[in-house]
Design a protein around this motif. Structure first.
Motif, mmCIF file in Angstrom:
data_model
loop_
_atom_site.group_PDB
_atom_site.id
_atom_site.type_symbol
_atom_site.label_atom_id
_atom_site.label_comp_id
_atom_site.label_asym_id
_atom_site.label_seq_id
_atom_site.Cartn_x
_atom_site.Cartn_y
_atom_site.Cartn_z
ATOM 1 N N ASP A 175 -5.695 0.779 -2.469
ATOM 2 C CA ASP A 175 -5.380 0.159 -1.181
ATOM 3 C C ASP A 175 -4.193 -0.789 -1.322
ATOM 4 N N TYR A 176 -3.500 -0.977 -0.200
ATOM 5 C CA TYR A 176 -2.531 -2.059 -0.074
ATOM 6 C C TYR A 176 -3.205 -3.157 0.741
ATOM 7 N N LYS A 177 -2.945 -4.399 0.391
ATOM 8 C CA LYS A 177 -3.408 -5.537 1.174
ATOM 9 C C LYS A 177 -2.203 -6.041 1.951
ATOM 10 N N TYR A 178 -2.319 -6.025 3.280
ATOM 11 C CA TYR A 178 -1.259 -6.504 4.165
ATOM 12 C C TYR A 178 -1.666 -7.838 4.773
ATOM 13 N N GLU A 179 -0.695 -8.715 4.978
ATOM 14 C CA GLU A 179 -0.909 -9.920 5.757
ATOM 15 C C GLU A 179 0.091 -9.933 6.890
ATOM 16 N N ILE A 180 -0.408 -10.292 8.069
ATOM 17 C CA ILE A 180 0.432 -10.457 9.252
ATOM 18 C C ILE A 180 0.336 -11.914 9.647
ATOM 19 N N VAL A 181 1.444 -12.627 9.540
ATOM 20 C CA VAL A 181 1.473 -14.039 9.925
ATOM 21 C C VAL A 181 1.641 -14.106 11.432
ATOM 22 N N LEU A 182 0.767 -14.876 12.070
ATOM 23 C CA LEU A 182 0.784 -14.949 13.536
ATOM 24 C C LEU A 182 1.631 -16.092 14.043
ATOM 25 N N ARG A 225 2.425 2.770 8.107
ATOM 26 C CA ARG A 225 3.542 2.561 9.036
ATOM 27 C C ARG A 225 3.137 1.647 10.188
ATOM 28 N N VAL A 226 1.928 1.834 10.709
ATOM 29 C CA VAL A 226 1.446 0.980 11.795
ATOM 30 C C VAL A 226 1.364 -0.467 11.316
ATOM 31 N N ALA A 227 0.803 -0.680 10.129
ATOM 32 C CA ALA A 227 0.687 -2.037 9.588
ATOM 33 C C ALA A 227 2.065 -2.678 9.453
ATOM 34 N N GLN A 228 3.039 -1.922 8.989
ATOM 35 C CA GLN A 228 4.396 -2.447 8.821
ATOM 36 C C GLN A 228 5.052 -2.722 10.165
ATOM 37 N N LYS A 229 4.867 -1.840 11.138
ATOM 38 C CA LYS A 229 5.458 -2.049 12.467
ATOM 39 C C LYS A 229 4.862 -3.253 13.179
ATOM 40 N N CYS A 230 3.632 -3.617 12.812
ATOM 41 C CA CYS A 230 2.986 -4.798 13.394
ATOM 42 C C CYS A 230 3.375 -6.078 12.666
ATOM 43 N N GLY A 231 4.281 -5.955 11.708
ATOM 44 C CA GLY A 231 4.747 -7.128 10.981
ATOM 45 C C GLY A 231 4.046 -7.374 9.663
ATOM 46 N N GLY A 232 3.226 -6.444 9.235
ATOM 47 C CA GLY A 232 2.495 -6.610 7.984
ATOM 48 C C GLY A 232 3.394 -6.517 6.766
ATOM 49 N N LYS A 233 3.131 -7.384 5.815
ATOM 50 C CA LYS A 233 3.834 -7.393 4.530
ATOM 51 C C LYS A 233 2.808 -7.167 3.438
ATOM 52 N N ILE A 234 3.121 -6.291 2.490
ATOM 53 C CA ILE A 234 2.211 -6.036 1.381
ATOM 54 C C ILE A 234 2.186 -7.269 0.482
ATOM 55 N N VAL A 235 0.971 -7.798 0.262
ATOM 56 C CA VAL A 235 0.812 -8.979 -0.583
ATOM 57 C C VAL A 235 -0.058 -8.684 -1.797
ATOM 58 N N GLY A 236 -0.537 -7.454 -1.914
ATOM 59 C CA GLY A 236 -1.350 -7.100 -3.068
ATOM 60 C C GLY A 236 -1.804 -5.658 -3.019
ATOM 61 N N GLU A 237 -2.410 -5.246 -4.108
ATOM 62 C CA GLU A 237 -2.967 -3.904 -4.226
ATOM 63 C C GLU A 237 -4.343 -4.031 -4.856
ATOM 64 N N SER A 238 -5.226 -3.090 -4.550
ATOM 65 C CA SER A 238 -6.547 -3.096 -5.164
ATOM 66 C C SER A 238 -7.021 -1.665 -5.341
ATOM 67 N N THR A 239 -8.011 -1.503 -6.179
ATOM 68 C CA THR A 239 -8.633 -0.198 -6.386
ATOM 69 C C THR A 239 -10.147 -0.365 -6.311
#
Length: 59
Positions: free
Chosen positions: A52-59, A26-40
């Motif tokens: 895991d989810y991989k999030y990217e936040i474009v600045l 939720r914190v990652a999403q509230k900071c503008g993070g978008k899921i761009v991948g998953e890993s194990t």
């Protein structure tokens, strides 16, 4: 950390969050993070597979 990355000229921030960690996702999403991948991966010293989810936040 996002402000620091921005001040250093970064264009994006990448973070990995355990899929089971609802609060951190939720914190990652509230900071503008978008899921761009998953890993194990296998948790060190165990046979437990972590996801895991991989999030990217474009600045």
């Amino acid at each position: 950390m996002i402000d620091y990355a921005r001040s250093q000229g970064a264009e994006k921030v990448t973070i990995y969050v355990s899929q089971g960690n609802t609060a951190s996702n939720r914190v990652a999403q509230k900071c503008g993070g978008k899921i761009v991948g998953e890993s194990t991966y296998k948790k060190r010293g165990t046979d437990i597979i972590m996801k895991d989810y991989k999030y990217e936040i474009v600045l």
